[in-house]
Design a protein around this motif. Structure first.
Motif, mmCIF file in Angstrom:
data_model
loop_
_atom_site.group_PDB
_atom_site.id
_atom_site.type_symbol
_atom_site.label_atom_id
_atom_site.label_comp_id
_atom_site.label_asym_id
_atom_site.label_seq_id
_atom_site.Cartn_x
_atom_site.Cartn_y
_atom_site.Cartn_z
ATOM 1 N N GLU A 2 0.839 -1.186 0.000
ATOM 2 C CA GLU A 2 0.000 0.000 0.000
ATOM 3 C C GLU A 2 0.881 1.245 0.000
ATOM 4 O OE1 GLU A 2 -3.157 0.031 2.873
ATOM 5 O OE2 GLU A 2 -3.136 -2.156 3.052
ATOM 6 N N THR A 3 0.436 2.260 -0.746
ATOM 7 C CA THR A 3 1.232 3.484 -0.832
ATOM 8 C C THR A 3 1.397 4.149 0.534
ATOM 9 O OG1 THR A 3 -0.761 4.734 -1.418
ATOM 10 C CG2 THR A 3 0.607 3.909 -3.225
ATOM 11 N N GLU A 7 4.559 6.116 2.478
ATOM 12 C CA GLU A 7 4.474 7.427 3.127
ATOM 13 C C GLU A 7 4.884 7.324 4.591
ATOM 14 O OE1 GLU A 7 0.425 8.321 2.357
ATOM 15 O OE2 GLU A 7 0.799 9.128 0.347
ATOM 16 N N MET A 71 8.868 7.417 -6.277
ATOM 17 C CA MET A 71 7.585 6.768 -6.569
ATOM 18 C C MET A 71 6.408 7.617 -6.091
ATOM 19 S SD MET A 71 8.177 2.667 -5.942
ATOM 20 C CE MET A 71 9.138 2.779 -4.433
ATOM 21 N N LEU A 72 6.516 8.171 -4.896
ATOM 22 C CA LEU A 72 5.423 8.995 -4.375
ATOM 23 C C LEU A 72 5.259 10.273 -5.187
ATOM 24 C CD1 LEU A 72 6.023 8.527 -0.536
ATOM 25 C CD2 LEU A 72 4.152 7.579 -1.898
ATOM 26 N N GLN A 73 6.398 10.858 -5.626
ATOM 27 C CA GLN A 73 6.319 12.036 -6.466
ATOM 28 C C GLN A 73 5.654 11.701 -7.796
ATOM 29 O OE1 GLN A 73 7.568 15.629 -6.150
ATOM 30 N NE2 GLN A 73 5.907 15.336 -7.587
ATOM 31 N N ALA A 74 6.014 10.553 -8.380
ATOM 32 C CA ALA A 74 5.418 10.143 -9.650
ATOM 33 C C ALA A 74 3.923 9.895 -9.499
ATOM 34 C CB ALA A 74 6.120 8.883 -10.175
ATOM 35 N N LEU A 75 3.533 9.282 -8.395
ATOM 36 C CA LEU A 75 2.107 9.034 -8.157
ATOM 37 C C LEU A 75 1.337 10.337 -7.998
ATOM 38 C CD1 LEU A 75 2.225 6.005 -5.686
ATOM 39 C CD2 LEU A 75 1.231 6.007 -7.981
ATOM 40 N N GLN A 76 1.937 11.286 -7.278
ATOM 41 C CA GLN A 76 1.257 12.570 -7.096
ATOM 42 C C GLN A 76 1.123 13.297 -8.429
ATOM 43 O OE1 GLN A 76 3.217 15.674 -4.732
ATOM 44 N NE2 GLN A 76 1.264 16.071 -3.752
ATOM 45 N N ASN A 77 2.166 13.263 -9.240
ATOM 46 C CA ASN A 77 2.097 13.911 -10.563
ATOM 47 C C ASN A 77 1.046 13.249 -11.438
ATOM 48 O OD1 ASN A 77 4.149 15.624 -9.787
ATOM 49 N ND2 ASN A 77 5.766 14.449 -10.796
ATOM 50 N N THR A 78 0.984 11.912 -11.365
ATOM 51 C CA THR A 78 -0.011 11.193 -12.161
ATOM 52 C C THR A 78 -1.423 11.537 -11.717
ATOM 53 O OG1 THR A 78 1.534 9.354 -12.488
ATOM 54 C CG2 THR A 78 -0.803 8.907 -12.876
ATOM 55 N N ARG A 79 -1.615 11.614 -10.403
ATOM 56 C CA ARG A 79 -2.928 11.976 -9.895
ATOM 57 C C ARG A 79 -3.331 13.367 -10.364
ATOM 58 N NH1 ARG A 79 -3.291 12.402 -3.606
ATOM 59 N NH2 ARG A 79 -2.261 14.370 -4.079
#
Length: 314
Positions: A2-3, A7, A71-79
């Protein structure tokens, strides 16, 4: 995996403290430790050296920390990109607000905001304080609005979130009025005959603040809990019906006090039990300045450029 485990791990790597990170992530320390253990089980390696203090990362943990940030930065950008594709409701600003503030502060604040900021489309999620903070931590809202008092601060990471003070609220005890205008009940009550007390449910922020007020009072206050609920509006209705004493935000009872239906109570010789709190707004700090500012970004610019609180209950 889980993300939120990533975090959690990033928070632990930066604070080097299980207890501090558990506070910032709004979970108990045992629950936080279990999530780190779950991440280690997924990774197949120990990520934290638990024999050291402050907490240190293992070589595997150092590697994962760098990758987790990416990874978290990429997920935030994708969102952010996905939300940009969603044409329905993208001009709405999403607020997470505790129940009491949703009824008391938010409507008047929004009216004042429209005068100073202009037309605004908003979507409100009324939650308890913990869930509202988690909604922000999980990226489910643009702005969190919550009470703040130094005796019971929300564990909001200042390195991750911006904050601005919107105004102030006063919490004080109220009782129904007699025909002559005096309060139906008189503080501090008697040990042998305590006053009926309308309280907040366990875990409610205003309930914890009320407990702190009573502990700080120079005179012992004798109360017997006869009713409880999560929301100040529910306590107000019960107080109006004569069921007991309730600690309520002044903004919630302004009309009832002016009409003579409720009376603010004080201790003998006029000693007040009122407490002043800040009303704060929080948002996640952006990683970069957007090329096309969103309504939420423009609102935040307006809030930070305001010369003073937009709304106050006093």
């Amino acid at each position: 995996m889980e993300t939120k485990w990533l975090e959690d791990f990033v928070s632990l790597a930066e604070t080097r403290s299980f207890s501090r990170s558990a506070q910032l992530r709004h979970v108990t320390q045992p629950a936080f430790s279990r999530r780190i253990q779950s991440l280690e089980a997924w990774a197949g390696a120990n990520l934290v050296d638990r024999s050291s203090y402050p907490t240190q990362l293992t070589p595997a943990g150092v590697t994962l920390y760098a990758q987790a940030l990416e990874m978290l930065q990429a997920l935030q950008n994708t969102r952010a990109m996905l939300r940009g594709h969603n044409a329905v409701g993208k001009d709405f600003i999403q607020f997470a607000v505790p129940h009491t503030l949703a009824f008391t502060f938010f409507p008047a604040w929004m009216a004042a905001l429209r005068e100073s900021f202009g037309p605004i489309k908003s979507r409100l999620s009324a939650l308890n304080v913990h869930d509202a903070a988690m909604r922000m931590a999980e990226g489910g809202c643009d702005v969190l609005i919550a009470y703040h008092h130094p005796s019971l601060p929300l564990q909001i990471d200042p390195d991750r979130y911006d904050m601005v003070v919107l105004g102030h609220e006063v919490l004080a005890p109220y009782a129904p009025a007699r025909p002559d205008g005096r309060a139906l009940f008189s503080l501090p009550g008697l040990a042998a005959k305590p006053l009926p007390y309308l309280g907040y449910a366990p875990g409610a922020y205003l309930g914890e603040i009320t407990d702190w007020i009573l502990k700080q009072a120079g005179t012992p206050v004798h109360l017997e809990r006869v009713y409880e609920t999560d929301m100040a509006e529910g306590l107000k209705v019960m107080a109006l019906e004569g069921h007991g004493v309730a600690f309520l935000p002044r903004s919630a009872v302004k009309k009832e006090v002016q009409a003579g239906a409720l009376v603010e109570m004080t201790l003998p010789e006029g000693q007040a039990l009122a407490l002043n709190m800040e009303v704060r707004a929080y948002r996640e700090k952006p990683f970069s300045q957007p090329t096309t500012p969103s309504p939420a970004h423009l609102l935040w610019q307006h809030l930070t450029q305001s010369t003073g609180p937009i709304h106050s209950s006093r």
